[in-house]
Design an enzyme around this catalytic site. Structure first.
Site, PDB file in Angstrom:
ATOM      1  N   SER A   1       0.825  -1.203   0.000  1.00 22.33           N
ATOM      2  CA  SER A   1       0.000   0.000   0.000  1.00 22.33           C
ATOM      3  C   SER A   1       0.870   1.267   0.000  1.00 22.33           C
ATOM      4  O   SER A   1       1.707   1.434  -0.876  1.00 22.33           O
ATOM      5  CB  SER A   1      -0.957  -0.042   1.194  1.00 22.33           C
ATOM      6  OG  SER A   1      -1.923   0.978   1.111  1.00 22.33           O
TER       7      SER A   1
ATOM      8  N   ASP B   1      -9.716  -3.871  -5.404  1.00 24.35           N
ATOM      9  CA  ASP B   1      -8.864  -2.860  -4.784  1.00 24.35           C
ATOM     10  C   ASP B   1      -8.924  -1.595  -5.631  1.00 24.35           C
ATOM     11  O   ASP B   1      -8.660  -1.639  -6.838  1.00 24.35           O
ATOM     12  CB  ASP B   1      -7.426  -3.383  -4.699  1.00 24.35           C
ATOM     13  CG  ASP B   1      -6.454  -2.382  -4.088  1.00 24.35           C
ATOM     14  OD1 ASP B   1      -6.899  -1.322  -3.621  1.00 24.35           O
ATOM     15  OD2 ASP B   1      -5.242  -2.664  -4.091  1.00 24.35           O
TER      16      ASP B   1
ATOM     17  N   HIS C   1      -7.683  -5.064  -0.947  1.00 27.79           N
ATOM     18  CA  HIS C   1      -6.615  -4.259  -0.372  1.00 27.79           C
ATOM     19  C   HIS C   1      -6.423  -4.592   1.106  1.00 27.79           C
ATOM     20  O   HIS C   1      -7.377  -4.594   1.885  1.00 27.79           O
ATOM     21  CB  HIS C   1      -6.917  -2.770  -0.532  1.00 27.79           C
ATOM     22  CG  HIS C   1      -5.720  -1.901  -0.325  1.00 27.79           C
ATOM     23  ND1 HIS C   1      -4.859  -1.569  -1.342  1.00 27.79           N
ATOM     24  CD2 HIS C   1      -5.218  -1.305   0.790  1.00 27.79           C
ATOM     25  CE1 HIS C   1      -3.895  -0.805  -0.875  1.00 27.79           C
ATOM     26  NE2 HIS C   1      -4.081  -0.637   0.429  1.00 27.79           N
TER      27      HIS C   1
END
Length: 384
Positions: free
Chosen positions: A170, A324, A354
């Site tokens: 991320s 995501d 995610h």
């Protein structure tokens, strides 16, 4: 805030959707309590969430030695396999995710421990400073400094200078990409051998890519939470959200310049089948541009770095998840690298979302893709 009020939609493409609902409810509850504490002026929401996350008791792995250190003022955690080795080990510098809002050395302890054990690598996890006390560019600078320190002392940790990779998930994936670009031509340091980008944030210009539209209400990373993290990190006023969604925050010449890299035509058609509508840029909002053009800084959008830099990047492992909102950042970065002749290993998780890697070793709340992603990363490292 909207991300606290809107229920996350359940997606039939994700295995065990009810389990994901439970996980998302727990996360939303934590955010809600954080906002209550913030309104009561007890502490900020990110501070509260990080405090709760860090209460978790960490189980020791008998096969991995864990050491807490400081590189100057930057806290780092070192993971070293206890098994003896007659050769120098690979090194991994890991930057945790969390939107520079949440996340810590503790939240990613299990991931780093498993990485070290299963790949036989020395892993250095960087505890960079975060929002709200420290906004851009402090986290980036912390990661660059810690990485340089590690690269200069590899012999101390029995790390092979020819096999050092940077990795992150991320926002941590964004930091890994930026560090790799910044150090790509540093004559006094060992060259970084590879980069591992796990559903990374690689640009903050365009929030109308197919994955942004398709997954705007996905659990754990709704569009509302994306904006909260992005604007908090970059110190952008939330009133400009509508300008971003209308694509009115950048001049036409900027959109034209980067269309060759950001255009939806660079994304395979199979990823545009789920409810995607092309959004043309609205007329420029001059005030929004003046206050938000920090998004064009390459330390925030490594995807738009020039070919001269991108072409010299090392072998790359990219992990993307279907459900995501950031999926297309990975697809666009992958295409740019491949077009420039950089070797890319791509692992796409069809039923992934995610943050799924963080469910590793979470018992009932673990999802199968977490193990698959870890195995893909370990395989990449061993093949270097």
């Amino acid at each position: 805030m909207m991300f606290l009020l809107v229920g996350a939609s359940l997606l039939f493409g994700i295995s065990q959707p009810m389990k994901l609902r439970v996980l998302d409810c727990l996360f939303q509850l934590l955010l809600t309590w954080g906002m209550i504490f913030e309104k009561l002026r007890i502490c900020s929401m990110p501070t509260f969430v990080r405090f709760i996350h860090d209460l978790e008791w960490l189980k020791e792995d008998p096969d991995v030695m864990v050491t807490d250190l400081r590189f100057g003022t930057i806290p780092v955690r070192l993971y070293q396999p206890k098994a003896s080795s007659c050769t120098l080990r690979p090194g991994i510098v890991f930057y945790h995710g969390g939107g520079s809002i949440i996340g810590s050395l503790k939240t990613h302890h299990k991931i780093c421990c498993r990485l070290s054990k299963e790949s036989g690598s020395v892993v250095l996890s960087v505890g960079y400073r975060m929002v709200p006390q420290h906004k851009f560019p402090v986290p980036v600078k912390d990661c660059i400094v810690a990485t340089i320190h590690f690269l200069k002392t590899l012999d101390k940790y029995s790390v092979d200078p020819a096999r050092v990779v940077v990795a992150g998930d991320s926002a941590g994936g964004a930091l890994a990409a930026v560090v790799c670009q910044k150090l790509v031509d540093h004559p006094d340091l060992p060259k970084i051998r590879g980069q591992i980008l796990i559903y990374a944030v690689l640009q903050v210009l365009d929030f109308q890519l197919p994955s942004s539209q398709q997954n705007k209400n996905v659990p754990l990373l709704s569009q509302d939470f994306v904006f909260y993290c992005c604007f908090g990190y970059l110190d952008i006023n939330p009133i400009w959200r509508s300008a971003f969604l209308e694509r009115a925050h950048l001049p036409a010449k900027v959109w034209e310049k980067y269309a060759k890299w950001l255009g939806s035509e660079n994304i395979p058609e199979r990823f545009k089948k789920r409810s995607y509508r092309e959004v043309s840029p609205a007329p420029l909002n001059e005030a929004a541009y003046l206050e938000t053009n920090i998004v064009l800084d390459l330390m925030n959008s490594p995807l738009i770095a020039e070919d001269e830099v991108m072409s010299r990047l090392p072998e790359t492992c990219i992990v993307s998840c279907e459900f995501d909102g950031l999926r297309d950042d990975s697809l666009l970065y992958k295409k740019r690298l491949e077009d420039l002749g950089v070797s890319v290993t791509w692992y796409h998780v069809e039923d992934g979302f995610h943050g799924v890697l963080n469910t590793l070793d979470m018992g009932y709340l673990q999802f199968p893709p977490s193990t698959k992603i870890l195995n893909a990363i370990v395989h990449f490292i061993k093949e270097l």
